[in-house]
Design a protein around this motif. Sequence first.
Motif, PDB file in Angstrom:
ATOM      1  N   TYR A   7       0.813  -1.216   0.000  1.00 16.47           N
ATOM      2  CA  TYR A   7       0.000   0.000   0.000  1.00 16.47           C
ATOM      3  C   TYR A   7       0.851   1.273   0.000  1.00 16.47           C
ATOM      4  CZ  TYR A   7      -4.131  -2.827   0.552  1.00 16.47           C
ATOM      5  OH  TYR A   7      -5.136  -3.736   0.331  1.00 16.47           O
ATOM      6  N   LEU A   8       2.160   1.121   0.184  1.00 10.97           N
ATOM      7  CA  LEU A   8       3.058   2.274   0.077  1.00 10.97           C
ATOM      8  C   LEU A   8       3.558   2.481  -1.350  1.00 10.97           C
ATOM      9  CD1 LEU A   8       5.268   1.993   3.288  1.00 10.97           C
ATOM     10  CD2 LEU A   8       3.580   3.753   2.776  1.00 10.97           C
ATOM     11  N   LYS A   9       3.347   1.484  -2.200  1.00  9.62           N
ATOM     12  CA  LYS A   9       3.909   1.528  -3.554  1.00  9.62           C
ATOM     13  C   LYS A   9       3.558   2.797  -4.328  1.00  9.62           C
ATOM     14  CE  LYS A   9       4.618  -1.465  -7.566  1.00  9.62           C
ATOM     15  NZ  LYS A   9       4.270  -2.773  -8.191  1.00  9.62           N
ATOM     16  N   PRO A  10       2.316   3.293  -4.284  1.00  9.84           N
ATOM     17  CA  PRO A  10       2.000   4.512  -5.050  1.00  9.84           C
ATOM     18  C   PRO A  10       2.750   5.747  -4.557  1.00  9.84           C
ATOM     19  CG  PRO A  10      -0.002   3.340  -4.417  1.00  9.84           C
ATOM     20  CD  PRO A  10       1.121   2.731  -3.650  1.00  9.84           C
ATOM     21  N   TYR A  11       3.363   5.654  -3.387  1.00  7.73           N
ATOM     22  CA  TYR A  11       3.997   6.833  -2.789  1.00  7.73           C
ATOM     23  C   TYR A  11       5.519   6.685  -2.686  1.00  7.73           C
ATOM     24  CZ  TYR A  11      -0.902   7.161  -1.592  1.00  7.73           C
ATOM     25  OH  TYR A  11      -2.277   7.179  -1.666  1.00  7.73           O
ATOM     26  N   TYR A  12       6.082   5.786  -3.497  1.00  5.08           N
ATOM     27  CA  TYR A  12       7.533   5.583  -3.461  1.00  5.08           C
ATOM     28  C   TYR A  12       8.287   6.867  -3.806  1.00  5.08           C
ATOM     29  CZ  TYR A  12       7.336   0.498  -2.813  1.00  5.08           C
ATOM     30  OH  TYR A  12       7.147  -0.762  -2.296  1.00  5.08           O
ATOM     31  N   ALA A  16      10.950   8.655  -1.500  1.00  5.69           N
ATOM     32  CA  ALA A  16      12.322   8.921  -1.951  1.00  5.69           C
ATOM     33  C   ALA A  16      12.721  10.356  -1.625  1.00  5.69           C
ATOM     34  CB  ALA A  16      12.436   8.658  -3.455  1.00  5.69           C
ATOM     35  N   VAL A  17      11.798  11.309  -1.829  1.00  5.30           N
ATOM     36  CA  VAL A  17      12.085  12.707  -1.495  1.00  5.30           C
ATOM     37  C   VAL A  17      12.310  12.850   0.010  1.00  5.30           C
ATOM     38  CG1 VAL A  17      11.136  15.045  -1.444  1.00  5.30           C
ATOM     39  CG2 VAL A  17      10.813  13.617  -3.467  1.00  5.30           C
ATOM     40  N   ALA A  18      11.445  12.203   0.801  1.00  5.62           N
ATOM     41  CA  ALA A  18      11.574  12.293   2.260  1.00  5.62           C
ATOM     42  C   ALA A  18      12.902  11.723   2.722  1.00  5.62           C
ATOM     43  CB  ALA A  18      10.409  11.555   2.936  1.00  5.62           C
ATOM     44  N   TRP A  19      13.287  10.569   2.164  1.00  5.32           N
ATOM     45  CA  TRP A  19      14.555   9.963   2.562  1.00  5.32           C
ATOM     46  C   TRP A  19      15.754  10.789   2.085  1.00  5.32           C
ATOM     47  CZ3 TRP A  19      12.260   4.617   1.168  1.00  5.32           C
ATOM     48  CH2 TRP A  19      11.750   4.007   2.320  1.00  5.32           C
ATOM     49  N   SER A  20      15.641  11.418   0.907  1.00  2.00           N
ATOM     50  CA  SER A  20      16.729  12.273   0.421  1.00  2.00           C
ATOM     51  C   SER A  20      16.941  13.452   1.367  1.00  2.00           C
ATOM     52  CB  SER A  20      16.409  12.791  -0.991  1.00  2.00           C
ATOM     53  OG  SER A  20      16.282  11.723  -1.901  1.00  2.00           O
ATOM     54  N   TYR A  76       6.482  15.729   3.660  1.00  2.00           N
ATOM     55  CA  TYR A  76       6.347  14.554   2.791  1.00  2.00           C
ATOM     56  C   TYR A  76       6.011  13.294   3.605  1.00  2.00           C
ATOM     57  CZ  TYR A  76       7.804  16.813  -1.539  1.00  2.00           C
ATOM     58  OH  TYR A  76       7.852  17.595  -2.662  1.00  2.00           O
ATOM     59  N   SER A  77       6.619  13.172   4.776  1.00  3.18           N
ATOM     60  CA  SER A  77       6.348  12.002   5.622  1.00  3.18           C
ATOM     61  C   SER A  77       4.890  11.977   6.054  1.00  3.18           C
ATOM     62  CB  SER A  77       7.262  12.024   6.851  1.00  3.18           C
ATOM     63  OG  SER A  77       8.618  11.991   6.479  1.00  3.18           O
ATOM     64  N   SER A  78       4.356  13.150   6.418  1.00  2.44           N
ATOM     65  CA  SER A  78       2.951  13.231   6.825  1.00  2.44           C
ATOM     66  C   SER A  78       2.030  12.893   5.653  1.00  2.44           C
ATOM     67  CB  SER A  78       2.636  14.638   7.344  1.00  2.44           C
ATOM     68  OG  SER A  78       3.429  14.941   8.469  1.00  2.44           O
ATOM     69  N   HIS A  79       2.375  13.381   4.475  1.00  2.45           N
ATOM     70  CA  HIS A  79       1.557  13.106   3.289  1.00  2.45           C
ATOM     71  C   HIS A  79       1.464  11.598   3.032  1.00  2.45           C
ATOM     72  CE1 HIS A  79      -0.120  13.476  -0.753  1.00  2.45           C
ATOM     73  NE2 HIS A  79       0.824  12.644  -1.169  1.00  2.45           N
ATOM     74  N   VAL A  80       2.599  10.928   3.048  1.00  7.21           N
ATOM     75  CA  VAL A  80       2.617   9.475   2.811  1.00  7.21           C
ATOM     76  C   VAL A  80       1.838   8.751   3.900  1.00  7.21           C
ATOM     77  CG1 VAL A  80       4.087   7.433   2.695  1.00  7.21           C
ATOM     78  CG2 VAL A  80       4.797   9.534   1.544  1.00  7.21           C
ATOM     79  N   LEU A 131      10.089   7.166   7.903  1.00  9.74           N
ATOM     80  CA  LEU A 131      10.501   8.217   6.971  1.00  9.74           C
ATOM     81  C   LEU A 131      11.248   9.343   7.680  1.00  9.74           C
ATOM     82  CD1 LEU A 131       7.226   8.453   4.855  1.00  9.74           C
ATOM     83  CD2 LEU A 131       9.392   7.407   4.181  1.00  9.74           C
ATOM     84  N   ARG A 132      10.987   9.493   8.965  1.00 14.61           N
ATOM     85  CA  ARG A 132      11.572  10.632   9.681  1.00 14.61           C
ATOM     86  C   ARG A 132      12.845  10.248  10.435  1.00 14.61           C
ATOM     87  NH1 ARG A 132      13.321  14.636   9.874  1.00 14.61           N
ATOM     88  NH2 ARG A 132      12.882  16.472  11.126  1.00 14.61           N
ATOM     89  N   ILE A 133      12.791   9.185  11.239  1.00 10.08           N
ATOM     90  CA  ILE A 133      13.945   8.884  12.094  1.00 10.08           C
ATOM     91  C   ILE A 133      14.346   7.410  12.146  1.00 10.08           C
ATOM     92  CG2 ILE A 133      13.647  10.873  13.603  1.00 10.08           C
ATOM     93  CD1 ILE A 133      12.128   9.075  15.543  1.00 10.08           C
ATOM     94  N   MET A 134      13.433   6.488  11.763  1.00 12.19           N
ATOM     95  CA  MET A 134      13.726   5.068  11.967  1.00 12.19           C
ATOM     96  C   MET A 134      14.927   4.613  11.147  1.00 12.19           C
ATOM     97  SD  MET A 134      11.107   1.829  11.835  1.00 12.19           S
ATOM     98  CE  MET A 134      10.025   2.513  13.084  1.00 12.19           C
TER      99      MET A 134
END
Length: 581
Positions: A7-12, A16-20, A76-80, A131-134
């Motif tokens: 279910y995360l696939k549409p938001y990869y 990617a932006v959040a992780w960058s 971006y993390s909140s959006h996902v 996406l934020r700290i893990m």
Amino acid sequence: MHFVFKYLKPYYAHMAVAWSLMLIELAVELLLPFFLGKMIDDGIVAHNLHTVVMWGLIMMGLALLAFLAGVTNSFYSSHVTFRFGYDVRKKLFEKVQAFSFKNLNEYPTSTLITRFTNDVRQIQNGIFMGLRIMIRAPLLVAGGVMMAFVENWRIAMIFLILVPLLVGFLFWVLKKARHLFELVQDRLDQVNRVMQENLSGIRLIKAFLRSRFERGRFKQANHELMQYTKTSLRFIETSMPVLLLVMNMSLLFIIWYGNIEISNNRATVGEVVAIVNYALRVSMAIGMFGFLSMAFARMTASAHRLEKVMNAEIDLLESEQANAHHTITAGKVEFHDVSFRYPDSKEKILSNITFTAKPKEKIAIIGATGSGKTTLFQLIPRLYDVSGGKIRIDGVDVRDMKLDLLRKKIGYVPQDPLLFTGSIFENIAWGKNDATRGEIIQAAKDAQIHDTIAGLPEGYETMIGQKGVNLSGGQKQRMSIARALVRKPKILMLDDSTSALDLKTETKLLQAIQKYDCTILMVTQKITTAMTADRIILMDEGRLIAAGTHKQLLATSSLYQKIVQSQYGKEENDEHQEYLS
């Protein structure tokens, strides 16, 4: 975790932006101690103010960059996170809507509500942290160790012993915690179940003075939830002091050993300060693992529970041979040697039922409680599938019909009428999406509820409480009948749905529905109601005992005679017998 990634696939791309952006924050965090060491060695120790200012400005610029990256990463993390929750709840609701009655028996309402709310929220928390700290935490540990080796490999050797030991310990904590939090969620299901039953039956509880008993039930369920939650949190929190003790001891060792290295000219003050800063960052990151492992354990436990629901096998599906052209036109219903047993049960509820309801015929089904009358009704719209035999409508096996086409032409009024929170108009219109106001009013008139509605201050716009709590039993029954009539069904099924009506109102209602172009099947306990039918089917212990008109059954069936006698008394029964002779 495959369920989560699906279910995360549409938001990869968003991930990617959040992780960058997270990597930018991480890079800044790893560079700051390095630049601090440079400022100390090349500026403070060398008394070079220009160098101090230069490195200070560079560090301030990097801190501002990290701040902006962190804010954007949170967006971006909140959006996902919120889109994931929306998608999962939507798919979960669609799955539950497709459930057969067997599936619904496996997953009680309370446990489904827990999955819709608490379990989805736990996964959302895990995704946001991921996406934020893990991911940042383990990368900070690895990066901090590497940067420490860049500064001074001799002092940094302590990390090679310390970090693998602590990471192994944390993996063990995580594995144990997942099982504990699955037990916590199960106990939360129990609390929700007790709450739901009490809120639904609060009037009965008060009438029977069972409040003390129900408080005891809730206290026990609540106590178990508290105990399992306490055990889980204590286990997680116990790991934190162990981590902090080891890391603080390591810091003291680094400072002690760093002093020796400075005395021997094998290290500078800036290098030792930088390594201490890296050790602090590694310490905080590993310390954060305790908190993250708790969140991840809850996330995986909840994901496992949701995955079970999503992957539940639905036993009642449309046949591949289902024909879109097969629809109900006349309303002829045929039972051919039908038998039924509930899934996972060996006991037959219906045995060898055979009868035919002709188009526009009115058939009453009568029998003792538990004789299978309601179950027989549930087989017609395929709420369950037969275990043996066939049910045909207009000559077509119901299993060869599209479910929506089959049920669209059936008006079903259940034994316990259910109304939804909303207006009276909306509740009647619920039976037909495109119903006009005229159709709704006409259905209400035929159901003998229009005058009651018209007498309300807001008429058809009057709001109904949850489950029709502000209506009487008879009003709810007539409202449910109006909802079925507005469909203009070809088959109308009334499952003891006039039991709360007086004889006069019931007579008017039965006369009104005669004008509808439909076959009428009605389960009833009243002989007066059964007498208005063209034929009466008598059932007992899941079998069809006899069928015929009231006069025919009164003359031939001893069981029917007993039913009549129980409702009218022996004298009335003798009068019937004398009349027939």
